[in-house]
Design a protein around this motif. Structure first.
Motif, PDB file in Angstrom:
ATOM      1  N   GLU A  75     -69.957 -28.917   0.000  1.00 48.32           N
ATOM      2  CA  GLU A  75     -70.216 -27.504  -0.264  1.00 48.32           C
ATOM      3  C   GLU A  75     -69.882 -26.623   0.928  1.00 48.32           C
ATOM      4  O   GLU A  75     -69.700 -25.420   0.783  1.00 48.32           O
ATOM      5  N   SER A  76     -69.769 -27.230   2.124  1.00 45.36           N
ATOM      6  CA  SER A  76     -69.402 -26.461   3.320  1.00 45.36           C
ATOM      7  C   SER A  76     -68.973 -27.430   4.410  1.00 45.36           C
ATOM      8  O   SER A  76     -69.216 -28.643   4.323  1.00 45.36           O
ATOM      9  N   TRP A  77     -68.323 -26.886   5.457  1.00 49.22           N
ATOM     10  CA  TRP A  77     -67.928 -27.712   6.588  1.00 49.22           C
ATOM     11  C   TRP A  77     -67.811 -26.853   7.841  1.00 49.22           C
ATOM     12  O   TRP A  77     -67.580 -25.649   7.777  1.00 49.22           O
ATOM     13  N   THR A  78     -67.964 -27.507   8.986  1.00 52.26           N
ATOM     14  CA  THR A  78     -67.826 -26.860  10.286  1.00 52.26           C
ATOM     15  C   THR A  78     -67.014 -27.782  11.193  1.00 52.26           C
ATOM     16  O   THR A  78     -66.840 -28.972  10.896  1.00 52.26           O
ATOM     17  N   TYR A  79     -66.528 -27.221  12.301  1.00 53.99           N
ATOM     18  CA  TYR A  79     -65.735 -28.034  13.226  1.00 53.99           C
ATOM     19  C   TYR A  79     -65.946 -27.512  14.645  1.00 53.99           C
ATOM     20  O   TYR A  79     -66.336 -26.364  14.867  1.00 53.99           O
ATOM     21  N   SER A  80     -65.680 -28.384  15.601  1.00 58.68           N
ATOM     22  CA  SER A  80     -65.855 -28.037  17.009  1.00 58.68           C
ATOM     23  C   SER A  80     -64.683 -27.183  17.483  1.00 58.68           C
ATOM     24  O   SER A  80     -63.621 -27.132  16.849  1.00 58.68           O
ATOM     25  N   ASP A  81     -64.871 -26.548  18.609  1.00 58.38           N
ATOM     26  CA  ASP A  81     -63.826 -25.684  19.157  1.00 58.38           C
ATOM     27  C   ASP A  81     -62.536 -26.446  19.446  1.00 58.38           C
ATOM     28  O   ASP A  81     -61.438 -25.891  19.337  1.00 58.38           O
ATOM     29  N   ASP A  82     -62.653 -27.724  19.802  1.00 64.13           N
ATOM     30  CA  ASP A  82     -61.453 -28.502  20.120  1.00 64.13           C
ATOM     31  C   ASP A  82     -60.842 -29.168  18.886  1.00 64.13           C
ATOM     32  O   ASP A  82     -59.876 -29.939  19.003  1.00 64.13           O
ATOM     33  N   LEU A  83     -61.401 -28.895  17.694  1.00 60.46           N
ATOM     34  CA  LEU A  83     -60.880 -29.402  16.416  1.00 60.46           C
ATOM     35  C   LEU A  83     -60.932 -30.931  16.312  1.00 60.46           C
ATOM     36  O   LEU A  83     -60.216 -31.525  15.506  1.00 60.46           O
ATOM     37  N   LYS A  84     -61.830 -31.561  17.074  1.00 58.29           N
ATOM     38  CA  LYS A  84     -61.901 -33.027  17.058  1.00 58.29           C
ATOM     39  C   LYS A  84     -63.167 -33.564  16.406  1.00 58.29           C
ATOM     40  O   LYS A  84     -63.297 -34.774  16.227  1.00 58.29           O
ATOM     41  N   HIS A  85     -64.068 -32.679  16.037  1.00 60.97           N
ATOM     42  CA  HIS A  85     -65.316 -33.109  15.402  1.00 60.97           C
ATOM     43  C   HIS A  85     -65.590 -32.203  14.200  1.00 60.97           C
ATOM     44  O   HIS A  85     -65.729 -30.983  14.359  1.00 60.97           O
ATOM     45  N   TRP A  86     -65.659 -32.798  13.026  1.00 59.45           N
ATOM     46  CA  TRP A  86     -65.837 -32.053  11.778  1.00 59.45           C
ATOM     47  C   TRP A  86     -67.076 -32.581  11.061  1.00 59.45           C
ATOM     48  O   TRP A  86     -67.297 -33.796  11.003  1.00 59.45           O
ATOM     49  N   THR A  87     -67.838 -31.661  10.494  1.00 58.00           N
ATOM     50  CA  THR A  87     -69.044 -32.035   9.761  1.00 58.00           C
ATOM     51  C   THR A  87     -69.000 -31.413   8.367  1.00 58.00           C
ATOM     52  O   THR A  87     -68.800 -30.194   8.231  1.00 58.00           O
ATOM     53  N   PHE A  88     -69.181 -32.244   7.351  1.00 53.48           N
ATOM     54  CA  PHE A  88     -69.142 -31.796   5.956  1.00 53.48           C
ATOM     55  C   PHE A  88     -70.519 -32.000   5.336  1.00 53.48           C
ATOM     56  O   PHE A  88     -71.105 -33.083   5.438  1.00 53.48           O
ATOM     57  N   LYS A  89     -71.029 -30.934   4.720  1.00 48.00           N
ATOM     58  CA  LYS A  89     -72.298 -30.989   4.011  1.00 48.00           C
ATOM     59  C   LYS A  89     -72.025 -31.211   2.524  1.00 48.00           C
ATOM     60  O   LYS A  89     -71.292 -30.442   1.890  1.00 48.00           O
ATOM     61  N   LEU A  90     -72.618 -32.264   1.954  1.00 42.90           N
ATOM     62  CA  LEU A  90     -72.361 -32.625   0.565  1.00 42.90           C
ATOM     63  C   LEU A  90     -73.288 -31.889  -0.392  1.00 42.90           C
ATOM     64  O   LEU A  90     -74.419 -31.512  -0.041  1.00 42.90           O
ATOM     65  N   ARG A  91     -72.809 -31.716  -1.605  1.00 41.77           N
ATOM     66  CA  ARG A  91     -73.666 -31.205  -2.668  1.00 41.77           C
ATOM     67  C   ARG A  91     -74.771 -32.222  -2.946  1.00 41.77           C
ATOM     68  O   ARG A  91     -74.562 -33.427  -2.861  1.00 41.77           O
ATOM     69  N   HIS A  92     -75.933 -31.725  -3.335  1.00 45.72           N
ATOM     70  CA  HIS A  92     -77.041 -32.590  -3.718  1.00 45.72           C
ATOM     71  C   HIS A  92     -76.997 -32.837  -5.224  1.00 45.72           C
ATOM     72  O   HIS A  92     -76.635 -31.955  -6.002  1.00 45.72           O
ATOM     73  N   GLY A  93     -77.356 -34.034  -5.623  1.00 43.87           N
ATOM     74  CA  GLY A  93     -77.551 -34.325  -7.043  1.00 43.87           C
ATOM     75  C   GLY A  93     -76.302 -34.609  -7.840  1.00 43.87           C
ATOM     76  O   GLY A  93     -76.353 -34.682  -9.073  1.00 43.87           O
ATOM     77  N   VAL A  94     -75.172 -34.792  -7.190  1.00 40.88           N
ATOM     78  CA  VAL A  94     -73.936 -35.125  -7.917  1.00 40.88           C
ATOM     79  C   VAL A  94     -74.020 -36.573  -8.379  1.00 40.88           C
ATOM     80  O   VAL A  94     -74.330 -37.479  -7.591  1.00 40.88           O
ATOM     81  N   LYS A  95     -73.734 -36.814  -9.652  1.00 41.68           N
ATOM     82  CA  LYS A  95     -73.844 -38.153 -10.223  1.00 41.68           C
ATOM     83  C   LYS A  95     -72.461 -38.751 -10.506  1.00 41.68           C
ATOM     84  O   LYS A  95     -71.563 -38.073 -10.992  1.00 41.68           O
ATOM     85  N   PHE A  96     -72.334 -40.035 -10.163  1.00 40.44           N
ATOM     86  CA  PHE A  96     -71.171 -40.775 -10.632  1.00 40.44           C
ATOM     87  C   PHE A  96     -71.298 -40.998 -12.137  1.00 40.44           C
ATOM     88  O   PHE A  96     -72.382 -40.824 -12.720  1.00 40.44           O
ATOM     89  N   HIS A  97     -70.223 -41.397 -12.753  1.00 42.06           N
ATOM     90  CA  HIS A  97     -70.222 -41.578 -14.202  1.00 42.06           C
ATOM     91  C   HIS A  97     -71.168 -42.686 -14.666  1.00 42.06           C
ATOM     92  O   HIS A  97     -71.541 -42.729 -15.836  1.00 42.06           O
ATOM     93  N   ASP A  98     -71.565 -43.575 -13.742  1.00 41.72           N
ATOM     94  CA  ASP A  98     -72.518 -44.620 -14.123  1.00 41.72           C
ATOM     95  C   ASP A  98     -73.958 -44.203 -13.866  1.00 41.72           C
ATOM     96  O   ASP A  98     -74.883 -44.995 -14.048  1.00 41.72           O
ATOM     97  N   GLY A  99     -74.170 -42.948 -13.420  1.00 39.52           N
ATOM     98  CA  GLY A  99     -75.520 -42.419 -13.275  1.00 39.52           C
ATOM     99  C   GLY A  99     -76.067 -42.436 -11.873  1.00 39.52           C
ATOM    100  O   GLY A  99     -77.050 -41.736 -11.583  1.00 39.52           O
ATOM    101  N   GLN A 100     -75.480 -43.192 -10.938  1.00 36.03           N
ATOM    102  CA  GLN A 100     -76.016 -43.218  -9.585  1.00 36.03           C
ATOM    103  C   GLN A 100     -75.564 -41.983  -8.805  1.00 36.03           C
ATOM    104  O   GLN A 100     -74.497 -41.413  -9.074  1.00 36.03           O
ATOM    105  N   GLU A 101     -76.384 -41.564  -7.845  1.00 37.07           N
ATOM    106  CA  GLU A 101     -76.080 -40.362  -7.080  1.00 37.07           C
ATOM    107  C   GLU A 101     -75.001 -40.634  -6.034  1.00 37.07           C
ATOM    108  O   GLU A 101     -74.985 -41.679  -5.384  1.00 37.07           O
ATOM    109  N   MET A 102     -74.102 -39.674  -5.885  1.00 36.40           N
ATOM    110  CA  MET A 102     -73.089 -39.726  -4.842  1.00 36.40           C
ATOM    111  C   MET A 102     -73.717 -39.255  -3.532  1.00 36.40           C
ATOM    112  O   MET A 102     -74.302 -38.173  -3.464  1.00 36.40           O
ATOM    113  N   ILE A 103     -73.605 -40.082  -2.475  1.00 32.42           N
ATOM    114  CA  ILE A 103     -74.168 -39.730  -1.178  1.00 32.42           C
ATOM    115  C   ILE A 103     -73.134 -40.007  -0.080  1.00 32.42           C
ATOM    116  O   ILE A 103     -72.048 -40.525  -0.339  1.00 32.42           O
TER     117      ILE A 103
END
Length: 498
Positions: A75-103
């Motif tokens: 749902e969002s992402w950030t990165y360091s000034d040197d472009l070498k470290h990236w952090t991605f925040k995942l959506r909560h509650g997303v389900k795979f087709h078999d019902g288990q949560e994507m994490i």
């Protein structure tokens, strides 16, 4: 014989139309050209498979039809000034087709598998700047890069980097599971892939369709007849010679959009005669790319010298593509030890009519320059096993990538994963420029390096980049909510059939 469009079109035979069984209402039926060789998205390599990738799976990001990068599973992402470290925040509650949560553990598992050479993922070199992937918590993914890279969010939208359950990798080849708007039901090679609506899809109100059927019909004449008869709703990758004709029909509409997708004569640089740069350069001299565009694409494209399209600001516009010079081509062939020219097969893929036409066009245009090309037709489904990276000369093409780096590095760097499957090209100047472009987030520096790469490539061609080509699809007017995507995939979340 005078070369005309009629001559080229005669290379492909039309077969009688056949009617296919009518799907249930609100099921979109799309005609595609070949069977899917892979159902594991990480291993897919052809356009028909990429359609499936984007219907059944999601990536961390997605690329919209306007080529903007948008959130998907992240749902969002950030990165360091040197472009070498990236952090991605995942959506909560997303389900795979078999019902288990994507994490986040599923994301980490995907990228570890991608970066493992044993997986032999075709897109691995696109991501070799990634030195580590971790999951600080179930909804956060952190990427550490070995070098600065400003396009990470963009390349995470690509076709193969789709998130699958970490504990279901073994079944992806036969019973794939994703988080996408449609769920896998069944696949019969040579017939159809059946998908059904994912009622638990994480975006409210989507998808609107009850299902999708990808119907495998190799002959374009059969697909068009089925579209006109109402037995198909969409024809993917419409022949460009059909655009005006079909768009004039009351029940149909055609969208044709400019892309960075390209076709080429692939020359194996390890095999004579194309292991000699003089022979590859002589081929460039022998053929007019402007004539190739007119005869093969009916003007629906543009000549290019690399996978970078002329519309891009990084294109080396100062490198003028000259008209054909057969006399100069023959002279260079003589210097390379071929005073009587070269006779060699050129393999074209059956079921890819534009590429078939390109092969026939090159056969005619290259002959005055000393190249006697013998056209051989091989089913496209056999290309990966029998032709790619093995034959001395063949026709192939590749779809646009989400960044210039991913459009060039894998195909032209000596260590690029696609280069190893195609021409086995090795030019230190090209390598140096591609590496330098990756290491900078400065657009001006990138432009300078990509122009240097094209300059070196033009002097020592890997093969014959023929053109970048428009992409066209035909729809029945009962289909709504679809925009033809320049990356050649389909977003059917808001599609309808009435």
């Amino acid at each position: 014989m005078t070369l005309t469009r009629r001559t080229i079109l005669g290379a492909t035979l039309a077969l009688p139309a056949i009617r296919t069984a009518r799907a249930a209402p609100e099921v979109l039926r799309m005609g595609i050209g070949t069977s899917l060789a892979k159902l594991d998205p990480l291993l897919t390599t052809i356009g028909d498979e990429y359609i499936y990738d984007n219907l059944v799976f999601n990536g961390l990001t997605r690329m919209a039809a306007d080529l903007s990068t948008q959130p998907d599973l992240a749902e969002s992402w950030t990165y360091s000034d040197d472009l070498k470290h990236w952090t991605f925040k995942l959506r909560h509650g997303v389900k795979f087709h078999d019902g288990q949560e994507m994490i986040s553990a599923d994301v980490v598992a995907l990228f570890k598998r991608l970066l493992d050479p044993a997986t032999a993922a075709p897109s691995r070199s696109n991501y070799d700047m990634i030195s580590g992937v971790t999951a600080p918590d179930p909804y956060t993914v952190a990427f550490d890069l070995g070098s600065p890279y400003g396009g990470l969010a963009d390349i995470l939208s690509d076709r193969q980097v789709k998130i699958v359950p970490r504990n279901a990798v073994a079944q992806l080849a036969t019973r794939p599971i994703g988080t996408g708007p449609f769920k896998f039901v069944s696949y019969t090679p040579g017939d159809r892939l059946i998908l059904t609506r994912n009622a638990d899809y994480f975006e409210p109100g989507m998808p609107k369709l009850q299902g999708v059927e990808l119907r495998i019909i190799p002959e374009m004449s059969v697909k068009i007849a089925a579209l006109e008869a109402g037995d198909l709703d969409v024809v993917w990758d419409l022949p460009l010679e059909q655009v005006k004709q079909l768009n004039a029909q009351a029940n149909l509409r055609v969208d044709s959009v400019a892309t960075a997708s390209w076709d080429a004569a692939i020359m194996n640089n390890l095999i004579p005669p194309f292991n000699d740069p003089k022979v590859r350069l002589a081929f460039q001299m022998a053929v007019s790319k402007a004539d190739v565009v007119e005869l093969t694409l009916f003007g629906q494209g543009a000549p290019t010298i690399s996978p970078i399209p002329p519309t891009h600001p990084f294109y080396a516009g100062q490198l003028v593509i000259p008209p054909a010079d057969p006399a100069a081509a023959r002279k260079l062939l003589a210097q390379a030890g071929h005073p009587n020219g070269i006779t060699i097969p050129i393999i074209v893929p059956v079921g890819r009519p534009v590429r078939e036409r390109l092969g026939v066009t090159l056969q005619q245009l290259a002959k005055p320059g000393g190249f006697d090309l013998q056209v051989q037709r091989v089913p496209f489904s056999s290309f990966d096993a029998e032709v790619s990276g093995k034959a001395p000369l063949y026709i192939d093409g590749y779809f646009a990538r989400p960044t210039i780096d991913t459009s060039t590095y894998p195909f032209l760097h000596s260590g690029g994963s696609w280069n190893e499957k195609l021409w086995h090209y090795n030019d230190p100047k090209v390598d140096k420029a591609l590496e330098a472009a990756r290491l900078s987030g400065d657009v001006a520096v990138q432009k300078t390096q990509y122009i240097a790469m094209q300059t070196a490539l033009n002097a020592n061609p890997a093969g014959f980049f023929a053109y970048v080509v428009n992409f066209a699809c035909a729809y029945r007017k009962s289909v709504g909510g679809i925009t033809t995507h320049p990356m050649r995939w389909f977003d059917l979340r808001t599609a309808t059939v009435t």
